[in-house]
Design an enzyme around this catalytic site. Structure first.
Site, PDB file in Angstrom:
ATOM      1  CB  SER A 211      -0.971  -0.039   1.187  1.00 20.47           C
ATOM      2  OG  SER A 211      -2.040   0.859   1.012  1.00 20.47           O
ATOM      3  CG  ASP A 327      -6.470  -3.425  -3.787  1.00 14.77           C
ATOM      4  OD1 ASP A 327      -7.316  -2.743  -3.176  1.00 14.77           O
ATOM      5  OD2 ASP A 327      -5.239  -3.320  -3.621  1.00 14.77           O
ATOM      6  CG  HIS A 358      -5.248  -3.074   0.005  1.00 14.76           C
ATOM      7  ND1 HIS A 358      -4.632  -2.533  -1.084  1.00 14.76           N
ATOM      8  CD2 HIS A 358      -4.731  -2.419   1.082  1.00 14.76           C
ATOM      9  CE1 HIS A 358      -3.782  -1.587  -0.699  1.00 14.76           C
ATOM     10  NE2 HIS A 358      -3.827  -1.508   0.605  1.00 14.76           N
TER      11      HIS A 358
END
Length: 607
Positions: A211, A327, A358
């Site tokens: 991320s 995601d 994710h």
């Protein structure tokens, strides 16, 4: 004489034993192996320091220093062993802002209205020195790597200010890599002059993270910093525009309705309390608030400066991308656009996609070989062979299937036309039928996309489906919508889902069972994402845009559905219901990427 030879043999045996016992990295099947002498955590040397950067973002007239920690085997001190570095940087290591009512933008507003101000929560910094984080160390230190962490600017004990994608968030990790190579200075304290040298580092660095932590490796790589040999970004945000906007539309990341750049700024701003007022005034309340333009959603200089695709020219690092096709937070386009560009640049590249949400790194052996190749120089041929590794629908994430590339080289665009069979439903077919006329839908955010896909009929969406598949159909790549529409108001959201029907509502339904891919757009941006204009009610406009990349096998017995609606209550602004969209069916098509092309599609849907 006999005694002499016995003594000499014993001496050689002792020397040989010492040599064999000397701890150093070793490799098997192209991977760095666990070294028992590196496993003892009690022997690890853990220290922290501050690396001086080339920027001053907290306004104190001095270069900002980044807080860095190091975890290394004791042999780097006792035996003079030099090792490469695995490096992870993050804005999250020192904690984030608490959930606070009003900290997100109110999405219940008309498109084009000025958003109400939001509440700005504060972060209470946490953490103990010298440990910034324990991530990565148990995987890589026993295998002969040094692990380094740093807090990004304006977070934790790092000086400066967050900018959420500004230049300092690229230059900060660059400074750390420069320090690891002897080109920048490190200090024992944030303000002192006692230097720290990275004498234990070979200078070769690999970066990874998930991320935001996956964004920073790419940010560092775009500086072209010498020594950053390889990166493995996992679900990285590669463009803040693509994270918070979609084809001109103000669109939230999944699960964070109403979030924007200034919301994320507040969420991570855990740095020095005495500098926060300055940082807030200069960056959050001036640069960010003025730049994000929630009124139009247009792409502008602010967004261009936070799009790493625009900064890739200096990049030399070997790139191994990883992402999930489902995601809906950091969407899969983020990795694909960078992978595609890096491949065009001739860089060593691979991409790993799984079918889940994710996060989700590549299998450890693949990561190991990537870092072993580029940090130790072991010729394991990881850079050769298939460029794409895709986890199939029923497989574990550690069991990806290799493909020559992504999209699948055998995928071809198949154009499907819309034929109405009732007021708001119809079929998708390769056959072109003229004089279909128009169909209308009425916006109402109270109906979720999930519910609209399951209704037999609804005035709030159009749904066109293929015949039932007689054979599995493999889609790989980008679907592209071409649409001609008119709106009853000067502004409206456009949401498009590709779905697999019938919808599976079972508690154990797989994440791949229902939604194939999605896309969103602002019809006001029919010319470009940088230029919008109010729609003339009743006037038709044409626009085209890609849906999110996907690679999915739709099983026999299912139908592929194209659903067109307006407000998406999980992602878009939510104006008062009632806006009417009119779709010209003759001028609306969807191109889908079918492995095998049109003939395979025709065979799959044949009666």
């Amino acid at each position: 004489m006999k005694t002499y030879f016995l003594l000499f043999a014993a001496f050689l045996f002792t020397i040989s034993s010492i040599a064999q016992e000397k701890a150093e990295p070793w490799f098997k099947d192209g991977e760095a192996q666990i070294v028992p002498a590196f496993e003892n955590q009690a022997d690890w040397i853990r220290t922290d320091l501050w690396v001086e950067t080339t920027f001053d973002t907290d306004g104190d007239g001095k270069p900002d220093r980044m807080h860095v920690d190091v975890t290394r085997p004791i042999q780097t001190e006792t035996d003079g062993l030099k090792l490469p570095v695995i490096y992870e940087s993050s804005p999250y290591f020192a904690g984030v802002a608490p959930e606070t009512e009003g900290a997100f933008y109110n999405v219940y507003q008309e498109l084009g209205d000025v958003s109400d101000p939001i509440v700005h929560p504060s972060v209470t910094r946490r953490g103990e020195r010298p440990i910034i984080s324990n991530s990565q160390i148990h995987t890589w230190v026993p295998r002969g790597f040094i692990v380094v962490h740093s807090s990004s600017p304006g977070t934790g004990l790092s000086q400066g200010s967050p900018t959420v994608g500004g230049d300092n968030e690229s230059l900060a990790p660059k400074a750390v890599i420069d320090w690891l190579n002897g080109r920048a200075k490190g200090y024992t304290t944030p303000t002192g002059n006692e230097e720290v040298k990275a004498y234990w580092a070979t200078g070769k660095v690999g970066m990874t993270g998930t991320s935001y932590n996956g964004t920073i490796p790419l940010a560092a790589a775009t500086t072209g910093v010498e020594g950053l040999e390889a990166i493995i970004p996992i679900a990285p945000n590669t463009s803040y525009y693509h994270y918070y906007r979609s084809n001109g539309l103000v669109r939230s990341p999944g699960g964070y309705l109403g979030e924007d750049v200034d919301v994320l700024y507040d969420f991570i701003h855990s740095g020095d309390e005495s500098k926060r007022a300055h940082n807030n005034a200069k960056y959050r309340d001036d640069e960010i608030i003025k730049g994000i333009d929630r009124k139009t959603g247009d792409y502008n200089e602010f967004w261009a400066g936070r799009d790493y695709l625009n900064d890739m020219e200096p990049m030399t690092s070997a790139l191994f991308m990883a992402h999930g096709f489902n995601d809906w937070n950091v969407m899969p386009e983020h990795s694909f656009r960078i992978y595609k560009k890096a491949k065009e640049m001739g860089l060593p590249v691979k991409i790993y996609y799984h079918q889940k949400g994710h996060g989700g790194p590549p299998p450890l052996p693949m990561m190991n070989k990537w870092f072993t190749k580029y940090l130790f120089g072991i010729e394991n041929e990881i850079e050769n062979g298939p460029k794409a590794w895709i986890v199939r629908e029923d497989d574990d994430n550690n069991n990806p299937t290799p493909y020559a590339n992504y999209p699948n080289p055998d995928a071809e665009k198949v154009m499907l036309n819309l034929i109405a069979t009732s007021k708001n439903e119809g079929i998708l077919t390769v056959e072109k039928t003229k004089k279909q006329g128009t169909r209308t839908l009425v916006d109402d955010y109270h109906f979720s996309g999930d519910s609209l896909a399951q209704l037999a009929n609804s005035i709030h969406r159009l749904l066109f489906v293929t015949p039932v598949l007689k054979e599995d159909l493999h889609l790989s790549g980008l679907s592209k919508l071409h649409i001609k529409l008119a709106s009853s108001k000067p502004a409206a959201s456009l949401s498009v889902w590709m779905v697999s029907l019938p919808w599976n509502n079972a508690p154990d339904a797989k994440i791949t069972d229902n939604i194939i891919t999605r896309g969103w757009a602002d019809p006001q941006n029919y010319k470009s994402i940088s230029e919008s204009e109010p729609l003339q009610p009743g006037t038709f406009y044409e626009l085209s845009f890609d849906l999110q990349p996907d690679d999915q096998i739709i099983p026999a017995g299912q139908q592929i559905g194209l659903m067109i609606f307006s407000s998406d209550n999980k992602f878009t602004l939510l104006p008062k219901p009632g806006t009417i969209l009119t779709i010209d069916l003759d001028e609306t098509t969807i191109e889908i990427p079918v492995v095998g092309g049109t003939e395979v599609f025709k065979k799959a849907v044949a009666n």
